[in-house]
Design an enzyme around this catalytic site. Structure first.
Site, PDB file in Angstrom:
ATOM      1  N   ALA B 125       0.766  -1.246   0.000  1.00  0.00           N
ATOM      2  CA  ALA B 125       0.000   0.000   0.000  1.00  0.00           C
ATOM      3  C   ALA B 125       0.801   1.304   0.000  1.00  0.00           C
ATOM      4  O   ALA B 125       0.317   2.307  -0.508  1.00  0.00           O
ATOM      5  CB  ALA B 125      -0.956   0.003   1.187  1.00  0.00           C
ATOM      6  N   PRO B 127       3.086   4.459  -0.864  1.00  0.00           N
ATOM      7  CA  PRO B 127       2.870   5.498   0.147  1.00  0.00           C
ATOM      8  C   PRO B 127       1.406   5.851   0.408  1.00  0.00           C
ATOM      9  O   PRO B 127       1.133   6.719   1.220  1.00  0.00           O
ATOM     10  CB  PRO B 127       3.596   6.698  -0.461  1.00  0.00           C
ATOM     11  CG  PRO B 127       3.458   6.499  -1.936  1.00  0.00           C
ATOM     12  CD  PRO B 127       3.500   5.015  -2.159  1.00  0.00           C
ATOM     13  N   GLY B 128       0.485   5.188  -0.289  1.00  0.00           N
ATOM     14  CA  GLY B 128      -0.930   5.399   0.022  1.00  0.00           C
ATOM     15  C   GLY B 128      -1.709   6.136  -1.050  1.00  0.00           C
ATOM     16  O   GLY B 128      -2.882   6.442  -0.857  1.00  0.00           O
ATOM     17  N   SER B 129      -1.059   6.405  -2.194  1.00  0.00           N
ATOM     18  CA  SER B 129      -1.796   7.125  -3.240  1.00  0.00           C
ATOM     19  C   SER B 129      -3.010   6.321  -3.694  1.00  0.00           C
ATOM     20  O   SER B 129      -4.116   6.861  -3.817  1.00  0.00           O
ATOM     21  CB  SER B 129      -0.889   7.456  -4.417  1.00  0.00           C
ATOM     22  OG  SER B 129      -0.040   6.386  -4.702  1.00  0.00           O
ATOM     23  N   LYS B 130      -2.803   5.015  -3.894  1.00  0.00           N
ATOM     24  CA  LYS B 130      -3.926   4.204  -4.384  1.00  0.00           C
ATOM     25  C   LYS B 130      -4.890   3.860  -3.253  1.00  0.00           C
ATOM     26  O   LYS B 130      -6.091   3.732  -3.468  1.00  0.00           O
ATOM     27  CB  LYS B 130      -3.395   2.953  -5.091  1.00  0.00           C
ATOM     28  CG  LYS B 130      -2.610   3.340  -6.335  1.00  0.00           C
ATOM     29  CD  LYS B 130      -1.861   2.205  -6.974  1.00  0.00           C
ATOM     30  CE  LYS B 130      -0.878   2.692  -8.006  1.00  0.00           C
ATOM     31  NZ  LYS B 130       0.357   3.270  -7.447  1.00  0.00           N
ATOM     32  N   ASP B 175       4.816  -8.885   5.779  1.00  0.00           N
ATOM     33  CA  ASP B 175       5.203  -9.257   4.424  1.00  0.00           C
ATOM     34  C   ASP B 175       3.928  -9.685   3.679  1.00  0.00           C
ATOM     35  O   ASP B 175       3.073 -10.385   4.247  1.00  0.00           O
ATOM     36  CB  ASP B 175       6.201 -10.421   4.511  1.00  0.00           C
ATOM     37  CG  ASP B 175       6.347 -11.117   3.200  1.00  0.00           C
ATOM     38  OD1 ASP B 175       7.001 -10.551   2.319  1.00  0.00           O
ATOM     39  OD2 ASP B 175       5.771 -12.215   3.037  1.00  0.00           O
ATOM     40  N   ASP B 198      -0.183  -3.780  -6.278  1.00  0.00           N
ATOM     41  CA  ASP B 198       0.656  -2.807  -6.976  1.00  0.00           C
ATOM     42  C   ASP B 198       2.090  -3.124  -6.527  1.00  0.00           C
ATOM     43  O   ASP B 198       2.576  -2.587  -5.542  1.00  0.00           O
ATOM     44  CB  ASP B 198       0.226  -1.388  -6.576  1.00  0.00           C
ATOM     45  CG  ASP B 198       0.960  -0.325  -7.364  1.00  0.00           C
ATOM     46  OD1 ASP B 198       1.054  -0.456  -8.595  1.00  0.00           O
ATOM     47  OD2 ASP B 198       1.456   0.635  -6.744  1.00  0.00           O
ATOM     48  N   CYS B 251       4.963  -0.223 -12.362  1.00  0.00           N
ATOM     49  CA  CYS B 251       5.319   0.985 -13.116  1.00  0.00           C
ATOM     50  C   CYS B 251       6.581   0.702 -13.922  1.00  0.00           C
ATOM     51  O   CYS B 251       7.509   1.488 -13.944  1.00  0.00           O
ATOM     52  CB  CYS B 251       5.489   2.179 -12.183  1.00  0.00           C
ATOM     53  SG  CYS B 251       6.652   1.921 -10.841  1.00  0.00           S
TER      54      CYS B 251
END
Lengths: 158, 325
Positions: B125, B127-130, B175, B198, B251
């Protein structure tokens, strides 16, 4: 290495006490969700669909770091709402509001206190136009600032 | 070729990209776009403010705002020049009204299409953008479990979730594979309708915004990551509800980490899962089925490859799996 502090879900009685205090301090009548504490002061609010029982079960299976959002602090029975705490309940806050002007908002969001006599000695909800900014503590000649460092407006090139 | 900040693209990376983009003009367009900084994009946090209110506030400050993706009004680009760090320094940002997020980074959540009331897992998760995007799309309802293994990154995640007022999120620290195993073993009733993986990747798609990728790029990373990525997907599928959807995204452009991993998952699970086509608001290209001496299932054509020069974004890859049984 820090040891794991278990989550404490507020009991019915503790939740009622919190609700009474929220109404007394800010006129808030209905704060919904599961309230939790980790440590002595910090209160968190979870408004997701998992029940208290399911959260407890999850905690037994995996390390749970955070549930919901930091809502405020209980400081000797007085509640100091966080920025999010005031934003979530903005439509219900009717008491102890301090409205900042254009000059004061700059100072406030940079973490500075406001030098003013309010005639109060309470936690005040700080507001600028339609923006809710958490609480400050009014005392004789000033309002003390609690904006966390990572939420302050920084000077350019700082 | 010299890119911005005088950083040199490593020859093997160039060679691989040329194989992916064999048309000369296409390849040159890719190289050209790397010299241009990415679009300054933000996402309105609908948990706190509506896109129209936010737009009004930002325009009052003199910002020129565009909403480039039609129906996705929460997605905005800032067209005028700002001081360095201007997006993150604004009052509206500090109050959690918007999140600074690269355009392509918003695509996995669009592909996942979460509904309020669903139970969603965001396995990697930080840094939390999604995660904040999921919470915003779910209107703060349902539950999101956001997992992160690193304590440093977890603090950033918690801080971003707090600023966005994401009250329907629970953060776990484990993990990714171990988390799924423990949930399967100890909480057999907890199943997710949607899962986002992600995954950690070699980051080839982030050259425009993160020049350090030029230095860090290494073929060994690309050879080592697929095993980790595949294991994350396989473990997550174990706690996905039947008919549930799992989005796998990276990415990077490296086929080993993208179609290679997707193909390996299909091979391992056979008819228990299928890949689905993805509808996105920008141009994407289908997954490739041949890379070097490897050939992948034709099914991986359904995956989406996003190249930076197609729509002036960064690069990305998305696969949408549906669990059949």
């Amino acid at each position: 290495m820090t040891s794991y502090i278990p989550l404490k879900i507020l009991s019915k009685k503790e939740k009622e006490e919190l609700a009474t205090q929220l109404e007394k301090q800010f006129g808030i009548k209905n704060a919904e969700g599961i309230f939790l504490m980790r440590g002595q002061e910090r209160i968190f609010l979870f408004q997701g669909s998992l029940t208290e029982k399911q959260i407890k079960e999850l905690e037994t299976a995996v390390p749970v770091e955070r549930v919901g959002v930091y809502f405020g602090k209980n400081i000797n029975g007085q509640i100091r709402l966080s920025i999010e705490g005031t934003q979530m309940l903005k439509n219900q806050i009717t008491k102890n509001i301090f409205e900042l002007d254009d000059k004061q908002i700059e100072l406030w969001m940079k973490g500075q206190e406001i030098l003013i006599e309010t005639g109060k000695n309470d936690f005040l909800v700080m507001k600028y136009k339609d923006n809710f900014l958490g609480c400050g503590k009014a005392s004789e000649k000033k309002i003390t600032n609690f904006i966390p460092k990572n939420r302050r407006l920084r000077e350019k090139n700082n | 070729m010299k890119a911005k900040s005088n950083l040199q693209i490593k020859p093997l990376f160039l060679e691989r990209m040329q194989k992916l983009l064999p048309d000369k003009k296409d390849f040159q367009a890719y190289l050209d776009v790397l010299k241009i900084p990415p679009v300054r994009s933000i996402r309105c946090n609908k948990l706190k403010i509506s896109p129209s209110e936010l737009r009004k506030k930002l325009e009052k400050k003199g910002w020129k705002i565009k909403q480039p993706w039609g129906d996705y009004l929460e997605i905005m680009s800032v067209e005028n020049e700002l001081e360095p760090g201007g997006l993150g320094r604004a009052l509206e940002h500090q109050l959690g009204y918007y999140y600074v997020q690269e355009l392509v980074s918003m695509l996995p959540v669009i592909a996942l299409d979460p509904e309020p009331e669903e139970t969603v897992l965001d396995l990697c998760a930080s840094p939390g953008s999604k995660t904040t995007q999921l919470s915003s799309e779910m209107l703060g309802k349902g539950t999101i479990i956001a997992n992160e293994v690193s304590m440093g990154r977890l603090k950033i995640l918690a801080s971003n979730l707090e600023r966005c007022g994401a009250t329907n999120v629970i953060i776990t620290k484990k993990d990714g594979v171990a988390l799924c195993c423990r949930i399967k073993k100890y909480l057999p009733e907890l199943k997710f309708s949607k899962i986002l993986v992600d995954a950690p990747c070699s980051g080839e798609g982030t050259l425009r915004s993160s020049p350090k990728t030029y230095k860090m790029w290494n073929i060994k990373t690309i050879q080592n990551l697929p095993k980790i990525q595949k294991n994350l997907i396989l473990s997550a599928l174990e706690i996905l509800k039947p008919n549930g959807v799992l989005i796998y995204s990276t990415c990077t452009h490296a086929p080993e980490e993208n179609e290679g991993v997707s193909d390996a998952v299909l091979q391992e699970l056979g008819n228990r899962i299928r890949l689905e086509r993805i509808k996105l608001p920008i141009k994407s290209r289908e997954g490739i089925i041949r890379w070097g001496d490897k050939s992948y299932s034709k099914e991986v054509k359904k995956c989406a490859r996003i190249y930076p020069h197609d729509d002036n974004t960064e690069g990305f890859f998305i696969a949408r799996f549906r669990k059949i049984k």
